[in-house]
Design a protein around this motif. Structure first.
Motif, short mmCIF file in Angstrom:
data_model
loop_
_atom_site.label_atom_id
_atom_site.label_comp_id
_atom_site.label_asym_id
_atom_site.label_seq_id
_atom_site.Cartn_x
_atom_site.Cartn_y
_atom_site.Cartn_z
N ARG A 136 -70.96 -61.75 17.63
CA ARG A 136 -72.16 -61.81 18.46
C ARG A 136 -71.84 -62.53 19.77
O ARG A 136 -70.87 -63.29 19.86
N SER A 137 -72.69 -62.33 20.75
CA SER A 137 -72.55 -63.04 22.02
C SER A 137 -72.84 -64.52 21.81
O SER A 137 -73.75 -64.88 21.05
N ILE A 138 -72.05 -65.37 22.46
CA ILE A 138 -72.28 -66.82 22.34
C ILE A 138 -73.67 -67.18 22.84
O ILE A 138 -74.31 -68.12 22.35
N ALA A 139 -74.19 -66.43 23.80
CA ALA A 139 -75.49 -66.73 24.39
C ALA A 139 -76.63 -66.48 23.41
O ALA A 139 -77.73 -67.01 23.58
N GLN A 196 -63.67 -66.93 25.43
CA GLN A 196 -63.65 -66.77 26.88
C GLN A 196 -64.35 -65.47 27.31
O GLN A 196 -64.89 -65.38 28.41
N LYS A 197 -64.32 -64.49 26.40
CA LYS A 197 -65.01 -63.21 26.67
C LYS A 197 -66.51 -63.30 26.38
O LYS A 197 -67.25 -62.33 26.57
N GLY A 198 -66.95 -64.47 25.89
CA GLY A 198 -68.37 -64.68 25.64
C GLY A 198 -68.85 -64.29 24.27
O GLY A 198 -70.06 -64.05 24.08
N HIS A 199 -67.95 -64.21 23.27
CA HIS A 199 -68.32 -63.79 21.93
C HIS A 199 -67.90 -64.82 20.88
O HIS A 199 -66.98 -65.61 21.10
N GLY A 258 -72.14 -71.86 18.67
CA GLY A 258 -71.20 -72.01 19.78
C GLY A 258 -69.78 -71.89 19.26
O GLY A 258 -69.55 -71.51 18.11
N SER A 259 -68.81 -72.24 20.11
CA SER A 259 -67.42 -72.14 19.69
C SER A 259 -67.14 -73.01 18.47
O SER A 259 -66.26 -72.70 17.65
N LEU A 316 -66.91 -50.97 20.28
CA LEU A 316 -66.77 -51.03 21.73
C LEU A 316 -66.43 -52.44 22.18
O LEU A 316 -65.66 -52.64 23.13
N THR A 317 -67.03 -53.44 21.49
CA THR A 317 -66.70 -54.83 21.79
C THR A 317 -65.22 -55.09 21.53
O THR A 317 -64.51 -55.66 22.36
N MET A 318 -64.76 -54.66 20.35
CA MET A 318 -63.35 -54.86 20.00
C MET A 318 -62.42 -54.09 20.92
O MET A 318 -61.32 -54.54 21.24
#
Length: 465
Positions: free
Chosen positions: A167-170, A136-139, A195-196, A70-72
């Motif tokens: 995974r989410s960057i957060a 940018q999408k937060g992943h 992080g990035s 679903l993420t992809m």
């Protein structure tokens, strides 16, 4: 449940798809090639593999697997594998994705060997843009490596696949899954500075592999040196140029900075990594706004990644060099350089022409000569010899004459052009030999005169060739 393996010619999803065979297996999944009879279209369908099916928490793993899909599915980028939908066949879920007819970058390099810098940068630039989009999408992707990058057949287009570790960057508490050699040190820790920059390390390591792999080493040992070995065994990471002298200093330095061991010392973003590689140009800031200008897609020949800032076609030069036709290749080098500098009518390059010669074209010409001479010829080879003799941008007659003797452009105190030795056995750095002055007329043409030669090597240094 008993583990499930779909067989060739097996219909699934109520006959909507027919399995054509396996495409590949990984640590978590297995991917099949499937055909949709109603449309004749081919798809790739991924499921969890037998090992995962045997796990006690298989049901939970399937939920994670579907969430990955679903993420992809939310990603829409030309360099990211397109996910269409999730289907179910009995107790097993499958992710329906676009089918790409091609090979992974790992397979490509295993067969071809070290890539030309321009070609490697083309793929890294494409995947880098895909990663910027994901960030940018937060992943985070967390598993960038040559095996997870597909090349579309005959298109020189790279596509990022396998988002199993996304995974989410957060999220600052993550599984310790990783690929040795490409995973940064923080991926060995459950909690860390993620992080990035985490994906920057893997992208830089991928470029390291593309430019230095010799085809056998990648199979026989972990390569590049794993971050854990670097930190706790004091095993150094050799600079890329120690494996491949054709790598420009700029790219060499960008890779090392991108693979800095500690996150705090590493290139922070993919955008900055692409800038360090010379793939992004920062526009002049205005009072109203500061913005980045991404360099337009380079002019690339059908194969080989031959970049040019002015649309010059270097395929003929490549073919002549590949065939070992040194005289014709030298003449072609002179022709394209005059054309790039718009000096065809004059037939000569002067200091101003060389000072303004596009770096991307200078780099392409140099890398072709270096590649097909096995490091014997090229502007970068000439520059290193000139500098080893004490040469600088300031013209020095004695140093220039010593250089001429060293590379075989001068014998017995005389400079020459007509007696150039067109052979691979010629002195190191003998080529290219481009006419920049005809002061003595047809009897006295010779390679770069002092001022032009010094200027050329200065330009090679400025362009970090």
């Amino acid at each position: 449940m008993e583990y499930i393996i779909w067989q060739t010619d097996q219909p699934i999803n109520k006959g909507r798809f027919i399995i054509q065979g396996e495409l590949g297996r990984g640590g978590f999944g297995i991917t099949y090639k499937a055909k949709e009879p109603n449309t004749g279209k081919l798809y790739a369908i991924k499921t969890l593999n037998q090992r995962m099916q045997r796990e006690n928490d298989f049901a939970e793993q399937q939920v994670k697997f579907i969430n990955e899909a679903l993420t992809m599915k939310g990603f829409d980028h030309r360099h990211i594998l397109k996910v269409n939908e999730v289907i179910q066949e009995g107790e097993l879920f499958g992710v329906v994705m676009e089918y790409i007819n091609g090979v992974t970058l790992f397979e490509y390099v295993q067969k071809k060997g070290q890539l030309l810098e321009t070609e490697a940068l083309l793929y890294i630039d494409q995947i880098g843009q895909a990663l910027e989009y994901i960030h940018q999408k937060g992943h985070l992707h967390r598993d960038i490596k040559p095996q997870n990058i597909l090349l579309r057949q005959n298109q020189q287009e790279a596509v990022l696949i396998d988002f199993g570790l996304t995974r989410s960057i957060a999220t600052q508490s993550m599984t310790q899954s990783r690929t040795e050699g490409y995973a940064p040190i923080e991926q060995y820790r459950r909690k860390g500075n993620f992080g990035s920059h985490t994906d920057v390390y893997a992208l830089a390591a991928t470029l390291y592999y593309l430019l230095t792999a010799d085809g056998l080493k990648a199979e026989e040992e972990i390569y590049p040196v794993p971050a854990l070995n670097r930190k706790y065994d004091d095993e150094p990471l050799p600079e890329p140029r120690s494996y491949n002298s054709r790598i420009s200093q700029r790219v060499n330095d960008a890779i090392l900075q991108g693979m800095a061991l500690e996150p705090e010392e590493r290139t922070p973003t993919v955008l900055q990594f692409r800038k360090n590689l010379g793939l992004v140009v920062t526009s002049v800031p205005t009072p109203q706004r500061q913005h980045e200008r991404i360099t337009p897609p380079p002019n690339v020949s059908e194969e080989g990644g031959l970049k040019s800032a002015v649309g010059m076609d270097y395929s003929k030069l490549r073919d002549l060099l590949a065939a070992g036709k040194w005289q014709e290749a030298n003449e072609e080098t002179e022709r394209v350089m005059l054309a790039v500098a718009k000096r065809e009518g004059n037939g000569l390059l002067n200091v101003e022409d060389i000072d303004n010669f596009p770096c991307v074209d200078l780099r392409t010409i140099d890398q072709l000569w270096v590649k097909y001479s096995n490091g014997r010829f090229g502007f970068s080879v000439q520059k290193r010899i000139y500098q080893s003799l004490g040469g600088t941008r300031e013209y020095n007659e004695k140093i220039w004459e010593a250089f001429g003797e060293k590379v075989g452009w001068r014998k017995g105190g005389d400079w020459f052009y007509s007696d150039i030795t067109y052979d691979i056995k010629a002195p190191s750095a003998h080529f290219p030999c481009v006419v920049c002055d005809d002061f003595w007329g047809d009897l006295g043409k010779y390679c770069f005169r002092g001022n032009e030669g010094v200027c050329l090597f200065s330009r090679v240094e400025t362009c970090k060739v």
